[in-house]
Design a protein around this motif. Structure first.
Motif, PDB file in Angstrom:
ATOM      1  N   LEU A  76      20.272 -31.420  51.958  1.00  0.00           N
ATOM      2  CA  LEU A  76      20.536 -31.695  53.360  1.00  0.00           C
ATOM      3  C   LEU A  76      20.786 -33.189  53.550  1.00  0.00           C
TER       4      LEU A  76
ATOM      5  N   TRP B 257      24.441 -29.729  53.067  1.00  0.00           N
ATOM      6  CA  TRP B 257      24.132 -29.224  54.400  1.00  0.00           C
ATOM      7  C   TRP B 257      24.012 -30.352  55.408  1.00  0.00           C
ATOM      8  N   GLN B 258      24.341 -30.029  56.646  1.00  0.00           N
ATOM      9  CA  GLN B 258      24.045 -30.931  57.754  1.00  0.00           C
ATOM     10  C   GLN B 258      23.666 -30.094  58.961  1.00  0.00           C
TER      11      GLN B 258
ATOM     12  N   TRP C  22      13.794 -22.934  58.678  1.00  0.00           N
ATOM     13  CA  TRP C  22      13.423 -24.355  58.700  1.00  0.00           C
ATOM     14  C   TRP C  22      11.923 -24.439  58.915  1.00  0.00           C
TER      15      TRP C  22
ATOM     16  N   MET D 133      15.450 -24.224  54.422  1.00  0.00           N
ATOM     17  CA  MET D 133      15.489 -25.683  54.501  1.00  0.00           C
ATOM     18  C   MET D 133      14.051 -26.178  54.493  1.00  0.00           C
TER      19      MET D 133
ATOM     20  N   VAL E  68      16.919 -25.716  50.297  1.00  0.00           N
ATOM     21  CA  VAL E  68      17.633 -26.928  50.696  1.00  0.00           C
ATOM     22  C   VAL E  68      16.638 -28.086  50.751  1.00  0.00           C
TER      23      VAL E  68
ATOM     24  N   ASN F 141      15.099 -31.277  51.876  1.00  0.00           N
ATOM     25  CA  ASN F 141      15.137 -31.934  53.176  1.00  0.00           C
ATOM     26  C   ASN F 141      14.210 -33.148  53.144  1.00  0.00           C
TER      27      ASN F 141
END
Length: 325
Positions: free
Chosen positions: A7, A34-35, A178, A210, A292, A294
């Motif tokens: 990310l 990723w964004q 998330w 994430m 992901v 982060n």
């Protein structure tokens, strides 16, 4: 096979800031860049700019907020990004909070689940080449995208709780979470995904987690990093509810106490490199397809360069691990 991705751990203010992260994905075994939603350099445009510098990579949008964009525009932008980068796109969407919904629509969705169902249905059908005459409670769409070959585009749905997980199981190509501990994914999210998929007679969608994390920093308490990463989430009602379901209490009046609860409950991963990699493997073990990385907490406290140093360390170890599998 389970994979890992990266990310962008800050909101870019200039598109060239994405180039180093795109290069990292290009040169390592990371699956995707990723964004999240950005109100400065918009994710589609930033990724397209990175591709123009020579680093076209698979990308993920996690998650774009539905009230900001009509689903026709969302489908068009996702395909445009795939064409610009020459790589696959996983376009994730979510309804956002009630305050955002009210600010953009005049009132919140009476049913975020219904709104998400309509949105994802329209986007997926447009990307599959269908001509629509769709009339829903929240979204209408009459039309089709002009035919054009493009790399693979998948549509994801942001998932925190069982209702949205069941919807993702029924409709989406991927569920995107998330701040969800591995134990909560195993016990709550994955069974709900499976339930939705079985009801629709389709395979369970991919699960993308994430995961906020950090390696130790000598002069920083790890709780400070967790708070810098997730402070706003710990005050949002839908996150408070999800974390409570996961056995993590973030209702203390002391934000640092709540941040320590995130670490203790496995929502925020902390430790030296080997320990951190072991915790990432724990997400793969429960059935997560893509973790992901982060590092927003480090980026928020020490800046993008410090975050890049940590993500290089983590991806180097994970890349070596993938080569042995």
């Amino acid at each position: 096979m389970p994979s890992f991705s990266v990310l962008v751990p800050f909101v870019p203010r200039r598109p060239e800031q994405l180039a180093t992260y795109a290069a990292l994905v290009h040169w390592t075994r990371a699956s995707r860049l990723w964004q999240g939603q950005s109100l400065t350099v918009e994710a589609h445009q930033g990724f397209a700019h990175a591709a123009g510098t020579g680093f076209g990579v698979p990308t993920g949008l996690g998650v774009s907020l539905m009230p900001l964009r009509h689903p026709y525009e969302a489908a068009m932008q996702a395909r445009s990004l795939a064409l610009a980068t020459g790589h696959s796109v996983l376009a994730g969407f979510g309804p956002g909070g009630r305050s955002l919904q009210s600010a953009m629509r005049g009132s919140p969705y009476d049913s975020p689940l219904t709104a998400a169902e309509e949105y994802v249905t329209i986007v997926r059908r447009l990307l599959h080449g269908e001509a629509l005459d769709f009339v829903g409670q929240y979204y209408h769409c009459k039309g089709a995208l002009p035919p054009s070959p493009a790399p693979d585009i998948q549509v994801g749905l942001g998932v925190l709780r069982p209702g949205m997980a069941r919807l993702a199981g029924r409709l989406a190509d991927a569920a995107i979470t998330w701040l969800t501990p591995a134990s909560y994914l195993r016990e709550t999210v994955i069974p709900a995904l499976r339930e939705g998929a079985e009801a629709a007679g389709r395979p369970i969608p991919r699960l993308v987690a994430m995961v906020p994390m950090a390696l130790p920093v000598p002069d920083l308490d790890m709780a400070e990093i967790a708070l810098a990463s997730n402070g706003p989430h710990m005050t949002a009602p839908h996150y408070i509810d999800m974390l409570g379901r996961a056995g993590i209490d973030v209702t203390s009046s002391d934000p640092l106490v709540n941040a320590r609860s995130l670490i203790k409950g496995g929502a925020f991963l902390a430790g030296e490199t080997d320990e951190l990699v072991g915790q990432i493997k724990g997400f793969w073990d429960v059935g997560v397809d893509e973790v992901v990385i982060n590092l927003t907490g480090i980026a928020n406290i020490r800046g993008p360069q410090a975050a890049m140093r940590q993500v290089k360390t983590i991806t180097t170890v994970l890349s070596a691990l993938e080569e042995t599998r």
